[in-house]
Design an enzyme around this catalytic site. Sequence first.
Site, PDB file in Angstrom:
ATOM      1  N   GLN A 163       0.667  -1.163  -0.052  1.00 28.33           N
ATOM      2  CA  GLN A 163      -0.038   0.112   0.175  1.00 28.33           C
ATOM      3  C   GLN A 163       0.971   1.431  -0.126  1.00 28.33           C
ATOM      4  OE1 GLN A 163      -3.378  -0.219  -0.219  1.00 28.33           O
ATOM      5  NE2 GLN A 163      -3.784   1.876  -0.443  1.00 28.33           N
TER       6      GLN A 163
ATOM      7  N   ALA B  25      -6.010   4.885  -0.112  1.00 33.95           N
ATOM      8  CA  ALA B  25      -5.996   4.833   1.487  1.00 33.95           C
ATOM      9  C   ALA B  25      -4.410   5.055   1.977  1.00 33.95           C
ATOM     10  CB  ALA B  25      -6.236   3.584   1.895  1.00 33.95           C
TER      11      ALA B  25
ATOM     12  N   SER C  50      -6.282   0.947   4.828  1.00 33.49           N
ATOM     13  CA  SER C  50      -6.743   0.191   3.651  1.00 33.49           C
ATOM     14  C   SER C  50      -7.379  -1.139   4.271  1.00 33.49           C
ATOM     15  CB  SER C  50      -5.770   0.041   2.417  1.00 33.49           C
ATOM     16  OG  SER C  50      -6.488  -0.853   1.759  1.00 33.49           O
TER      17      SER C  50
ATOM     18  N   HIS D 171      -7.899  -3.491   2.325  1.00 33.73           N
ATOM     19  CA  HIS D 171      -7.078  -4.510   1.489  1.00 33.73           C
ATOM     20  C   HIS D 171      -6.295  -5.368   2.296  1.00 33.73           C
ATOM     21  CE1 HIS D 171      -8.938  -4.156  -2.619  1.00 33.73           C
ATOM     22  NE2 HIS D 171      -8.771  -2.491  -2.314  1.00 33.73           N
TER      23      HIS D 171
ATOM     24  N   ASP E 143     -11.650  -5.475  -5.267  1.00 30.52           N
ATOM     25  CA  ASP E 143     -11.874  -4.512  -6.318  1.00 30.52           C
ATOM     26  C   ASP E 143     -12.459  -5.342  -7.607  1.00 30.52           C
ATOM     27  OD1 ASP E 143     -10.999  -2.504  -4.673  1.00 30.52           O
ATOM     28  OD2 ASP E 143      -9.302  -2.260  -5.641  1.00 30.52           O
TER      29      ASP E 143
ATOM     30  N   GLU F 152     -16.493   4.630  -4.947  1.00 27.94           N
ATOM     31  CA  GLU F 152     -15.552   3.633  -5.723  1.00 27.94           C
ATOM     32  C   GLU F 152     -16.424   2.500  -5.735  1.00 27.94           C
ATOM     33  OE1 GLU F 152     -12.007   2.362  -3.614  1.00 27.94           O
ATOM     34  OE2 GLU F 152     -10.825   4.067  -3.709  1.00 27.94           O
TER      35      GLU F 152
HETATM   36 ZN   LIG Z   1     -10.176  -1.219  -3.288  1.00 26.54          ZN
END
Ligand SMILES: [Zn+2]
Length: 281
Positions: free
Chosen positions: A159, A180, A185, A187, A194, A245
């Site tokens: 990230q 982020a 994040s 993730h 995503d 998003e």
């Molecule tokens: Zn994402």
Amino acid sequence: MIIVLVRVRYDKRMNTEKKRFRIGFWLLLVVLIGVGAYITWSLQQKQVEYDQKAATLETQSKIKPPTLKLDGSDKPVYLITPDLLAQGNNWGLVSRDHPLQPNFTPRDLVSTSVAHGDKGTDMQVQRHIESPLRALFAAGESEGVELMLSSAYRSIADQQNLYDEYVAEQGVAAAKTYVATPGSSEHHTGLAVDFATASDECQADSDDCSLSQADAAWLLENGPKFGFILRYPQGKKDITGVGFEPWHYRYVGVALAREMAKTDLTLDQAIEQLTADLKQR
Ligand SMILES: [Zn+2]
């Protein structure tokens, strides 16, 4: 005479074939209805299982488990264990205001078997979301929606690289809006993915992935059935801290996802309600 006899036999044969065809048709119809009913039943069963588990816990324990009654929803969501709210668990909130510990690593990551970008490299998710993810992809396929993942688990170090790259290309302000900050994040948890519309370009390089509006609409409607919610909806930046998003989904489990889908609440708000309920005890 012979001609008449042959004709009668021929007609008889045709009648038997017609009958066979009819029987076959009805059998097929019955089987198809059966399969459809089974799929619906097994999806409902998951919810029932969850509710039963919650109900058992409620009667066994002297402390009533906290419930979440979301605005606009008619059914309470049970918090089976406060552990659900822990970092990296299904209801654990991760945001700029609730960053993960720097040494956080999710447990039990597996390489996903669903279609994804960056051909030849693995994309990882937490083990327990692999099966709902596969089911979501299969449901999409059956309705002509072909999806791919453009991103899944990302380490805090990854990230940092992504953030730095974005800053270099688009500037700090844009990076803060769309990427982020490391540690904040979802993730990092292995619970966020995503989505993208399947394409050769996306498969080759996840930077070239994109999600069509039609597929985004399909996900918004169908994601919650499999436990996935749109994490950063349009017009909620003040609450989520992140711009719209349409591709980013977070696994929260079917019970909460279904209830949230009936409301306008973001995960931040839903979790706020839950923790407020806990604090009152
Ligand atoms: Zn994402």
